[in-house]
Design an enzyme around this catalytic site. Sequence first.
Site, mmCIF file in Angstrom:
data_model
loop_
_atom_site.group_PDB
_atom_site.id
_atom_site.type_symbol
_atom_site.label_atom_id
_atom_site.label_comp_id
_atom_site.label_asym_id
_atom_site.label_seq_id
_atom_site.Cartn_x
_atom_site.Cartn_y
_atom_site.Cartn_z
ATOM 1 N N ASP A 131 -40.208 6.200 42.907
ATOM 2 C CA ASP A 131 -38.752 6.283 42.861
ATOM 3 C C ASP A 131 -38.190 6.352 44.280
ATOM 4 O OD1 ASP A 131 -36.002 7.269 41.873
ATOM 5 O OD2 ASP A 131 -37.133 7.183 40.016
ATOM 6 N N SER B 11 -33.285 6.154 32.858
ATOM 7 C CA SER B 11 -34.179 6.805 33.823
ATOM 8 C C SER B 11 -34.463 8.241 33.409
ATOM 9 C CB SER B 11 -33.556 6.810 35.216
ATOM 10 O OG SER B 11 -33.515 5.533 35.768
ATOM 11 N N HIS C 3 -31.763 9.930 43.116
ATOM 12 C CA HIS C 3 -32.265 9.424 41.834
ATOM 13 C C HIS C 3 -33.633 10.018 41.516
ATOM 14 C CE1 HIS C 3 -34.003 6.508 38.937
ATOM 15 N NE2 HIS C 3 -32.754 6.362 38.538
#
Length: 426
Positions: free
Chosen positions: A128, A379, A174
């Site tokens: 990620d 996600s 994120h």
Amino acid sequence: MEKQLNKIQSKYYTVLNDSYVYEYFSVLANNMYSYNELLHIVALYKLTICYRIDEIQMIQLKVRYNDLTPLLFINNISIDKSSEIYLRVKEGRPMARKLQWDVSKTTNNYTSYSKCKGSHKHSVALIDSGIDVTHADLKSNLLYYENFVPKYGFKGKEDDEIGEPFYMEDKLDHGTQVAGQICANGNITSIAPNTGLKVYRVFGGKSADNIWILKAIIEASKNSSDVINLSLGDYILSHNNTEIKAYKKAIQYARSKGCVIVGALGNDGINIDDKDNFLEHIKNKKRERNDYIDSKSLALDLPAQQNNVIGVASANKSNRLSSYSNKSDIYIDVLSYGGDNELLKEYGYDMWIKNEWVKDEWILTTSSKFGHTYSVGNSIAAGKVSAAIAAMNTYYDISQNPSLSEKIFFNNLNGVLKMTDILKDG
């Protein structure tokens, strides 16, 4: 050879306007003999290798179109212009009070904690945008981290990327959010709060090269990870065979090392089973990026649509598929709570915030910017699935056996992901 050159010319028409323009190309060999020949020719002609993955016989070159000519004499290789990949992220994350309806529902009001909360013996590899390594809710479960973004970042345009191996700054906030779904254990908790976490940073800014992702998959596989979480992806066209084949090889390699692969579907509300409609939805986006499209092109939601990848889509609080999620009767393998935007769309942002509906629709998780934040998306849902499989491996003492892990997981799955379903007695 002329036929192969014409094929590349038809695909990379944007390069042909200026044969001196440098572009990024992915080159994949089908076997070690061809790979060694490829490396020999590259060295002989002094071509620039940006990235290489020996385990799947792949390199990325920064070259001019005409520089590809000597490679066309090599048998059993494929060449394609490198495409970029994106995180599966929904925009906007307002703060709200701590209320984890999703964890409560997934754990049956936390009763699954008495059976298994995960362990450091079984870990998730998070590929990620990095992670806040100092976050109080995450650091006790952080086992390893590594950076795969090279110096100067995507296509050499990110001056703040330093290329150091343990640089972890999560500029996109994120990776830290997804990590909270995997192993948060503090002010908030995940569905398996003792799960080990290994982080592989492949995003600096919004885009990443596919080859960075592939390299991270290989290294995570070699680092004894139980599950590899890919809350990222792109719509890749079927004629880009090099990167599609490279993903297949990387996933096969990961499974050979004992890893289960979990991938998030896109957040664009597209029915990816409707091939014509799917292609129509992404034509404009691809044209903006100068990707070649013709009537034979086929869109693929990768890596979630690859074989041997568990495709995850989000469910809302009412156990329905979230309104933003891509749709499929074929490629959605599991639903997991990732929140929704229904009330936000119906009543607007001001009313949504005033009535605190954010806490009913969105998911509380960890943040590198705010400590904690509410978020939404596939996600988020994928992180829960990865944590659940790692915890299940702890519960049943499964060691590096993806076929067995998947068999038990899917045999026990009953609707939206519930830990009490997959952690059955006996």
